[in-house]
Design a protein around this motif. Structure first.
Motif, PDB file in Angstrom:
ATOM      1  N   PHE A  18      50.170  46.028  34.092  1.00 43.88           N
ATOM      2  CA  PHE A  18      49.149  45.149  33.766  1.00 43.88           C
ATOM      3  C   PHE A  18      48.056  45.378  35.069  1.00 43.88           C
ATOM      4  CE2 PHE A  18      52.709  42.760  36.101  1.00 43.88           C
ATOM      5  CZ  PHE A  18      51.939  42.322  37.281  1.00 43.88           C
ATOM      6  N   GLY A  19      48.012  46.087  35.604  1.00 41.79           N
ATOM      7  CA  GLY A  19      46.955  46.404  36.529  1.00 41.79           C
ATOM      8  C   GLY A  19      47.296  46.357  37.924  1.00 41.79           C
ATOM      9  N   ALA A  20      48.336  45.912  38.432  1.00 44.77           N
ATOM     10  CA  ALA A  20      49.106  45.825  39.786  1.00 44.77           C
ATOM     11  C   ALA A  20      49.086  46.981  40.540  1.00 44.77           C
ATOM     12  CB  ALA A  20      50.074  44.663  39.790  1.00 44.77           C
ATOM     13  N   LYS A  21      48.685  47.034  41.794  1.00 51.11           N
ATOM     14  CA  LYS A  21      49.230  48.316  42.530  1.00 51.11           C
ATOM     15  C   LYS A  21      50.379  47.925  43.326  1.00 51.11           C
ATOM     16  CE  LYS A  21      44.360  49.549  43.084  1.00 51.11           C
ATOM     17  NZ  LYS A  21      43.170  49.895  43.951  1.00 51.11           N
ATOM     18  N   PRO A  22      51.619  48.522  42.870  1.00 54.53           N
ATOM     19  CA  PRO A  22      52.865  47.954  43.380  1.00 54.53           C
ATOM     20  C   PRO A  22      53.159  48.375  44.789  1.00 54.53           C
ATOM     21  CG  PRO A  22      53.018  49.897  41.933  1.00 54.53           C
ATOM     22  CD  PRO A  22      51.718  49.424  41.817  1.00 54.53           C
ATOM     23  N   LYS A  23      52.346  49.154  45.445  1.00 54.75           N
ATOM     24  CA  LYS A  23      52.326  49.704  46.808  1.00 54.75           C
ATOM     25  C   LYS A  23      51.810  48.612  47.561  1.00 54.75           C
ATOM     26  CE  LYS A  23      53.357  54.360  46.845  1.00 54.75           C
ATOM     27  NZ  LYS A  23      52.868  55.734  47.337  1.00 54.75           N
ATOM     28  N   ARG A  24      50.689  47.923  47.235  1.00 62.39           N
ATOM     29  CA  ARG A  24      50.120  46.950  47.875  1.00 62.39           C
ATOM     30  C   ARG A  24      50.577  45.515  47.508  1.00 62.39           C
ATOM     31  NH1 ARG A  24      43.740  46.649  47.190  1.00 62.39           N
ATOM     32  NH2 ARG A  24      43.991  45.727  45.222  1.00 62.39           N
ATOM     33  N   THR A  25      50.938  45.233  46.241  1.00 68.61           N
ATOM     34  CA  THR A  25      51.672  44.069  45.950  1.00 68.61           C
ATOM     35  C   THR A  25      52.803  44.416  45.125  1.00 68.61           C
ATOM     36  OG1 THR A  25      50.569  44.081  43.977  1.00 68.61           O
ATOM     37  CG2 THR A  25      49.396  42.631  45.618  1.00 68.61           C
ATOM     38  N   ARG A  26      54.186  44.535  46.094  1.00 75.47           N
ATOM     39  CA  ARG A  26      55.252  44.917  45.497  1.00 75.47           C
ATOM     40  C   ARG A  26      56.031  43.867  44.947  1.00 75.47           C
ATOM     41  NH1 ARG A  26      56.137  49.676  48.076  1.00 75.47           N
ATOM     42  NH2 ARG A  26      55.036  50.267  49.721  1.00 75.47           N
ATOM     43  N   PRO A  27      56.832  44.532  43.781  1.00 78.30           N
ATOM     44  CA  PRO A  27      57.958  43.502  43.161  1.00 78.30           C
ATOM     45  C   PRO A  27      58.504  42.924  44.310  1.00 78.30           C
ATOM     46  CG  PRO A  27      57.774  45.482  42.152  1.00 78.30           C
ATOM     47  CD  PRO A  27      56.963  45.662  43.223  1.00 78.30           C
ATOM     48  N   SER A  28      58.977  41.576  43.995  1.00 82.76           N
ATOM     49  CA  SER A  28      59.746  40.839  45.337  1.00 82.76           C
ATOM     50  C   SER A  28      60.955  41.485  45.887  1.00 82.76           C
ATOM     51  CB  SER A  28      60.057  39.323  44.791  1.00 82.76           C
ATOM     52  OG  SER A  28      60.968  39.497  43.586  1.00 82.76           O
ATOM     53  N   ALA A  29      61.936  42.084  44.943  1.00 76.98           N
ATOM     54  CA  ALA A  29      63.345  42.980  45.530  1.00 76.98           C
ATOM     55  C   ALA A  29      62.612  44.091  46.131  1.00 76.98           C
ATOM     56  CB  ALA A  29      63.710  43.099  44.115  1.00 76.98           C
ATOM     57  N   ASP A  30      61.680  44.622  45.954  1.00 76.75           N
ATOM     58  CA  ASP A  30      61.043  45.968  46.626  1.00 76.75           C
ATOM     59  C   ASP A  30      60.883  45.544  48.014  1.00 76.75           C
ATOM     60  OD1 ASP A  30      60.031  48.559  47.377  1.00 76.75           O
ATOM     61  OD2 ASP A  30      58.551  48.494  45.820  1.00 76.75           O
ATOM     62  N   ALA A  31      59.877  44.495  48.156  1.00 77.78           N
ATOM     63  CA  ALA A  31      59.592  44.003  49.472  1.00 77.78           C
ATOM     64  C   ALA A  31      60.687  43.688  50.389  1.00 77.78           C
ATOM     65  CB  ALA A  31      58.598  42.749  49.249  1.00 77.78           C
ATOM     66  N   LEU A  32      61.602  42.775  49.809  1.00 74.84           N
ATOM     67  CA  LEU A  32      62.754  42.355  50.534  1.00 74.84           C
ATOM     68  C   LEU A  32      63.622  43.477  50.904  1.00 74.84           C
ATOM     69  CD1 LEU A  32      64.195  39.118  48.695  1.00 74.84           C
ATOM     70  CD2 LEU A  32      63.397  39.393  50.886  1.00 74.84           C
ATOM     71  N   LEU A  33      63.850  44.607  49.945  1.00 76.37           N
ATOM     72  CA  LEU A  33      64.704  45.579  50.388  1.00 76.37           C
ATOM     73  C   LEU A  33      64.022  46.538  51.545  1.00 76.37           C
ATOM     74  CD1 LEU A  33      65.894  46.670  46.788  1.00 76.37           C
ATOM     75  CD2 LEU A  33      67.583  46.186  48.864  1.00 76.37           C
ATOM     76  N   ARG A  34      62.825  46.594  51.660  1.00 79.53           N
ATOM     77  CA  ARG A  34      62.120  47.354  52.746  1.00 79.53           C
ATOM     78  C   ARG A  34      62.188  46.627  54.126  1.00 79.53           C
ATOM     79  NH1 ARG A  34      59.379  51.555  50.936  1.00 79.53           N
ATOM     80  NH2 ARG A  34      59.046  51.502  48.844  1.00 79.53           N
ATOM     81  N   ARG A  35      62.554  45.217  54.102  1.00 77.09           N
ATOM     82  CA  ARG A  35      62.790  44.531  55.166  1.00 77.09           C
ATOM     83  C   ARG A  35      64.244  44.323  55.683  1.00 77.09           C
ATOM     84  NH1 ARG A  35      59.492  38.932  55.156  1.00 77.09           N
ATOM     85  NH2 ARG A  35      60.034  39.119  57.482  1.00 77.09           N
ATOM     86  N   ALA A  36      65.092  44.865  54.857  1.00 77.27           N
ATOM     87  CA  ALA A  36      66.665  44.678  55.055  1.00 77.27           C
ATOM     88  C   ALA A  36      66.655  45.292  56.335  1.00 77.27           C
ATOM     89  CB  ALA A  36      67.374  45.068  53.894  1.00 77.27           C
ATOM     90  N   PRO A  37      66.536  46.668  56.530  1.00 75.21           N
ATOM     91  CA  PRO A  37      67.077  47.392  57.768  1.00 75.21           C
ATOM     92  C   PRO A  37      66.607  46.762  59.077  1.00 75.21           C
ATOM     93  CG  PRO A  37      65.864  48.856  56.179  1.00 75.21           C
ATOM     94  CD  PRO A  37      65.726  47.654  55.772  1.00 75.21           C
TER      95      PRO A  37
END
Length: 229
Positions: free
Chosen positions: A73-92
């Motif tokens: 739908f036109g979003a750029k997932p590296k700039r506006t990440r799906p919420s679980a993606d963003a959280l998992l990147r913060r977990a470490p």
């Protein structure tokens, strides 16, 4: 059927979203009688356990599927990440500690690699529905300590009610109006699944959320409904 059951029964997914991702399902869980408050030892334990079992989002098929859905739908997932993606990147480095209810659902999101949001049911106006934006719907967020109204892009996938957008870009950012607070006692939780997460895995994530909510809020009552695109 009481008012809460009627509200849950009225939730819907617009056919335009089904055309975009026919494999999409939403597990809705309504909880009443919750015990809100700031982060505490209970929510800390759940977050620590989730941090310990967090996967690499770049290697998980469900996260990859969500990036594809955002691109559709036109979003750029590296700039506006799906919420679980963003959280998992913060977990470490450590997940955010927000409040005890938000901490519970964030822990489940990370442990099960599923986008998951929670919102204050008493702040809703009319039924919850997932649709594609016209581009005129109001979305309220905080900027510089003040509420600011924006609009989604036309075609963007949004959750909304009668008053406006409750969450932009499927599960990217929630509005201020319906977000959970340390006073929330009635909430709706939305677990977003695509084909890479089968129904049994989605149900397991839902059970983990329900178990966490009930453990932290003895006497709470939950209802659930599975919506399919």
């Amino acid at each position: 059927m009481n008012a809460t059951e009627e509200w849950l029964a009225a939730a819907s997914i617009d056919p335009s979203v089904g055309a975009l991702r026919p494999d999409y399902r939403a597990l809705l869980i309504v909880a009443e009688g919750l015990r809100p408050g700031p982060s505490d030892d209970f929510s800390e334990k759940l977050l620590a356990e989730a941090e310990a079992k967090a996967c690499d989002p770049d290697q998980h098929p469900h996260i990859a599927a969500w990036r594809e859905a955002f691109r559709a739908f036109g979003a750029k997932p590296k700039r506006t990440r799906p919420s679980a993606d963003a959280l998992l990147r913060r977990a470490p480095e450590g997940l955010p500690r927000i409040d005890r209810l938000t901490d519970v659902y964030n822990a489940v999101s990370v442990a099960h690699a599923v986008p998951l949001g929670g919102e204050d049911l008493d702040r809703y106006t009319g039924p919850l529905r997932l649709t594609r934006a016209e581009g005129t719907e109001p979305f309220v967020l905080m900027s510089g300590g003040e509420p600011v109204t924006e609009n989604p892009r036309p075609g963007e996938v949004i959750w909304r009610d009668d008053e406006g957008v409750t969450c932009r870009r499927w599960n990217w950012r929630q509005c201020v109006r319906t977000r959970l607070t340390t006073r929330t006692t009635r909430a709706v939780f939305i677990l977003d699944a695509l084909g890479a997460m089968d129904d049994s895995a989605l149900e397991a994530a839902g059970r983990a959320l329900t178990d966490g909510l009930l453990a932290g809020s003895p006497g709470a009552v939950t209802l659930s409904r599975l919506l399919s695109a």
